[in-house]
Design a protein around this motif. Structure first.
Motif, short mmCIF file in Angstrom:
data_model
loop_
_atom_site.label_atom_id
_atom_site.label_comp_id
_atom_site.label_asym_id
_atom_site.label_seq_id
_atom_site.Cartn_x
_atom_site.Cartn_y
_atom_site.Cartn_z
N ILE A 66 0.82 -1.22 0.00
CA ILE A 66 0.00 0.00 0.00
C ILE A 66 0.86 1.27 0.00
N THR A 112 0.97 7.24 -8.50
CA THR A 112 0.13 7.17 -7.30
C THR A 112 -1.29 6.76 -7.67
N TYR A 113 -1.82 7.35 -8.76
CA TYR A 113 -3.16 6.99 -9.21
C TYR A 113 -3.22 5.52 -9.61
N PRO A 121 2.82 4.05 -2.70
CA PRO A 121 3.04 4.50 -4.08
C PRO A 121 4.54 4.59 -4.36
N ASN A 181 -0.74 7.87 2.16
CA ASN A 181 -0.15 7.35 0.93
C ASN A 181 -1.05 7.45 -0.30
N ARG A 182 -2.30 7.78 -0.08
CA ARG A 182 -3.23 7.86 -1.21
C ARG A 182 -3.17 9.20 -1.93
N THR A 203 -1.32 3.10 -8.53
CA THR A 203 -1.24 2.30 -7.31
C THR A 203 -2.59 2.25 -6.60
N ASN A 204 -3.23 3.40 -6.47
CA ASN A 204 -4.54 3.47 -5.80
C ASN A 204 -5.59 2.62 -6.52
#
Length: 346
Positions: free
Chosen positions: A98, A182-183, A100, A167-168, A185-186
């Motif tokens: 969890i 990051t996007y 990025p 982290n989001r 990963t989310n």
């Protein structure tokens, strides 16, 4: 240790900075395969006993920490020679842990460049105040600091906030590639979790994943905490700060039992890692053992590391961590000085 010897340390460990593709691939196999196998066993054990599930979750959590170490090495481009391979494996590992990849790689590189620098705190590190800063802080800041440094908050609520929430989001000023990672990963995390909920049911997924997440998260933050929070650590203002000293004296050698050392990817050799982030985790022990000066760095063990829990503030005068009890001594000294100067002022 003289400055000359400190400067030569980096040269001494340079032979260990090269990654070995076979070792890296083997580590992927002996880490990911057991983790997924244990996760499945934990799921099957739900029909037997949840205590058994929790026992399996402890071991699975250990392997998740090991996955994070692989993620960590990829962020330093030390796991593979190819940067793209590091990014791909790092992003996949980031989904499981969890984190990025690109965003954390940035923050962590800042941490390495500023670790133990009193004038450059705040990115990728744990909140540390000096005694004087604490005494000069407003009441609410002091309360907030005490709450933050409380073990229950730091190792219990901390992983939940940092991993699931912080982290989001992207940092301010992040470049497009970092934002997109990051996007990605989310979205991947949501897709993975949603798929697992449909596959085995959300109750079963939560019952298995939650303890693994909490155990690995608490242990991960603990490792990071003790690596920089020990009595005779190193902190200096920017004008006196030295990178090599910060690495060797400001990062501990966490001497763990062999099994725990393996499970945590040798990250206990944190002084070696800070001296040269390009050394892959499976080379850290060899770099330490073959460099005599590194054997004399601050060493902590499982038992002595528990003393770190009482360290709250950095005393710039004594050059050491102190607990809140040290505040009373500091205030008494200041009052004594004030009383001593008062007659002359009159």
């Amino acid at each position: 240790m003289t400055k000359e010897r400190l400067k030569t340390l980096k040269k001494q460990i340079s032979p260990y900075e090269k990654s070995n593709t076979k070792q890296s691939v083997f580590q992927l196999i002996n880490t990911f395969v057991p983790f997924f196998g244990l996760w499945y066993l934990a799921y099957l054990s739900l029909d037997i006993s949840y205590f058994l599930t929790l026992a399996i979750s402890v071991v699975a959590g250990g392997f998740l920490i090991r996955i994070f170490i692989i993620f960590h090495d990829c962020c330093h481009h030390s796991f593979f020679k190819n940067r793209k391979a590091n990014k791909v494996v790092g992003t996949i590992s980031g989904v499981l842990t969890i984190f990025p990849y690109s965003a954390w790689a940035h923050d962590h590189s800042v941490h390495h460049a500023t670790s133990s620098n009193l004038d450059k705190r705040g990115t990728g590190d744990i909140w540390v105040l000096t005694v004087d800063e604490y005494l000069a802080s407003p009441f609410l800041t002091r309360i907030g600091y005490r709450i933050y440094r409380n073990p229950i908050v730091m190792f219990g609520i901390g992983p939940i906030y940092t991993f699931l929430i912080k982290n989001r989001f992207n940092r301010k000023g992040a470049k497009m590639k970092e934002r997109m990672n990051t996007y990605l990963t989310n979205v991947s995390i949501v897709a993975l979790y949603t798929g697992m909920c449909f596959l085995i049911g959300w109750e079963a997924f939560v019952l298995v994943q939650a303890p693994i997440f909490l155990i690995s998260g608490a242990a991960g933050i603990w490792l990071f905490y003790v690596q920089h929070t020990f009595e005779d650590s190193y902190f200096e203002e920017d004008e006196n700060w030295e990178y090599v000293k910060a690495a060797v004296e400001g990062s501990s050698f966490y001497k763990l039992p062999k099994l725990l050392q393996w499970m945590t990817g040798n990250i206990g050799y944190h002084h070696v890692h800070h001296l040269s982030p390009r050394v892959p985790n499976y080379q850290l022990e060899a770099a330490h053992e073959n460099s005599e000066p590194l054997k004399n760095v601050p060493t902590i063990t499982l038992s002595t590391s528990l003393h770190s829990l009482k360290f709250r503030l950095w005393d710039e005068e004594k050059k050491m961590f102190v607990g809140y009890k040290g505040l009373k001594e500091k205030m008494a000294e200041k009052n004594k000085e004030k009383n001593h100067l008062t007659p002359s002022a009159k």
